[in-house]
Write a protein that holds these residues in place. Sequence first.
Motif, mmCIF file in Angstrom:
data_model
loop_
_atom_site.group_PDB
_atom_site.id
_atom_site.type_symbol
_atom_site.label_atom_id
_atom_site.label_comp_id
_atom_site.label_asym_id
_atom_site.label_seq_id
_atom_site.Cartn_x
_atom_site.Cartn_y
_atom_site.Cartn_z
ATOM 1 N N ARG A 78 -36.575 -27.508 4.309
ATOM 2 C CA ARG A 78 -36.725 -27.768 5.740
ATOM 3 C C ARG A 78 -35.863 -28.943 6.202
ATOM 4 O O ARG A 78 -35.332 -28.917 7.319
ATOM 5 N N SER A 90 -31.331 -22.666 2.483
ATOM 6 C CA SER A 90 -32.099 -23.077 1.314
ATOM 7 C C SER A 90 -31.328 -22.896 0.017
ATOM 8 O O SER A 90 -30.614 -21.909 -0.172
ATOM 9 N N VAL A 133 -44.710 -29.775 10.873
ATOM 10 C CA VAL A 133 -45.096 -28.645 10.040
ATOM 11 C C VAL A 133 -46.568 -28.761 9.680
ATOM 12 O O VAL A 133 -46.985 -29.737 9.042
ATOM 13 N N THR A 170 -42.113 -27.238 0.832
ATOM 14 C CA THR A 170 -40.941 -26.734 1.559
ATOM 15 C C THR A 170 -40.065 -27.847 2.113
ATOM 16 O O THR A 170 -39.083 -27.567 2.805
ATOM 17 N N LEU A 182 -39.098 -35.013 9.940
ATOM 18 C CA LEU A 182 -39.816 -33.853 9.425
ATOM 19 C C LEU A 182 -41.209 -34.351 9.063
ATOM 20 O O LEU A 182 -41.390 -35.080 8.090
#
Length: 472
Positions: free
Chosen positions: A176, A191, A270, A172, A444
């Motif tokens: 993201r 997205s 995440v 992802t 991220l």
Amino acid sequence: MRIPIETFRLPNGLFVTFSEDHTAPIVAVNLWYHVGSANERPGRTGFAHLFEHMLFQGSADVNANEHFELIQRAGGTLNGSTWLDRTKHVPRGVADKLLEGVGGTDSNATTSFDRTNYFDTVPSNQLELVLWLEANRMGWLLPAMTQQKLDTQRDVVKNERRWSVDNQPYGTWWERLPALAFPEDHPFHHSLIGSMSDLDAASLDDIKHFFATYYTPDNAVLSIAGDFDKSEARALVTKYFGPIPAGNGKPPLPDMSLPATFGGWKRVIVEDDVMLPRLFLAFRAPALGTEQYYASSICSAILGLRKASRLYRRLVRERQVAAEAQAFTYDLTKGTDLLVVDVTARPSLNPEALEHEVADQVDLLVRDGVTDDEVARAVALVQTEFVAAMQSAGDRADRLSLFATYFENPELVNEQVQRYEAVTAADVNDFVQERLGEENRASLLFVPRQEIAEEAATSDEVAASVGSVAQS
């Protein structure tokens, strides 16, 4: 090396670029539509990527999937690569997801934020076949579009998401990261593959309207490169694309501009089904097409292009805290670009330490700057790869389409080597000071789920115990 380029525009607005090269008996046809996920409206996302599939489901004179069959019979390729996939400093993940569409590399089509392209490379004597195929689906796709085809391709996209996004380690990241880097109301925020609920809610009329709005000759660029005769090719382009009517105009995109920095350090963690922590550290950067872009591009090469780059040398080879390290730019032309550092930890490093190690290297760059030798190496690498890519008919056609689509000037391809040569250490250091500070960072960070981390720790303990017994 100067690439020969000739351009013209049909009365219906189609912009055409030719570049002859008789080195090999092949010809590449590359068609860019100036539409991507940025053109989708709230509640109707995923249409651009859906059409990457729909355009292979047949048109008035071509059956579903017959495009592939005809190209293969003609000796053409079904897995062309784009320049950014094979060269420069973009990792395979970006090329697969952003430039070759979410569907992989064998569809002869790619989807990005603000463009979709279709491409084929065939023996020279098959040029007419490709032009007929591309024109037929541009002008006569709607009569062959049915509810059954739409339902089938919706299911294909859902399965594609499960396979290539939801069930892939770190799968992802590519949706993201833009969501983190761009505000919620920005066209690049959502997205590329879109919302599955939006696709479920889309009617056949919605899909037809999207196609009629954006897949028109006046919103497209056609590039042909390789072994062909210009006069003959011009006649064929006019014959097949000339009768297609221009569109009725498309809605303009909103203001894409953003501040030069994030205004702070943004962080998202995440938990995922992964074994190793992985960090994507993004910085807002000057857009492709600006003079400052080239300093940004060279900076990313210094940080993460090849194994002699700073990140790989220091984190992978010297400190041995990372398994992989690279950096790249997205090469966006609207508003702002992104420079991204991508580092995967070794098993011994925890997520917090990974972020600290990467930040230390960026801080070192901000503090001490880059050297003339580093810039010279990076410029040489980028230039060499660019020149090598331009020997490929497919890559050349793709670059011509890019500069024609975004800047209406494919001749810019002949200026790229000189623009990189003009970059100095001072230019890169100015960029570093302006853009790589803590006020312009977005992290991220993927971390193993707790149960996976516990299993890995147990495995390490067992391995250590076995090693200890073996030594004794």
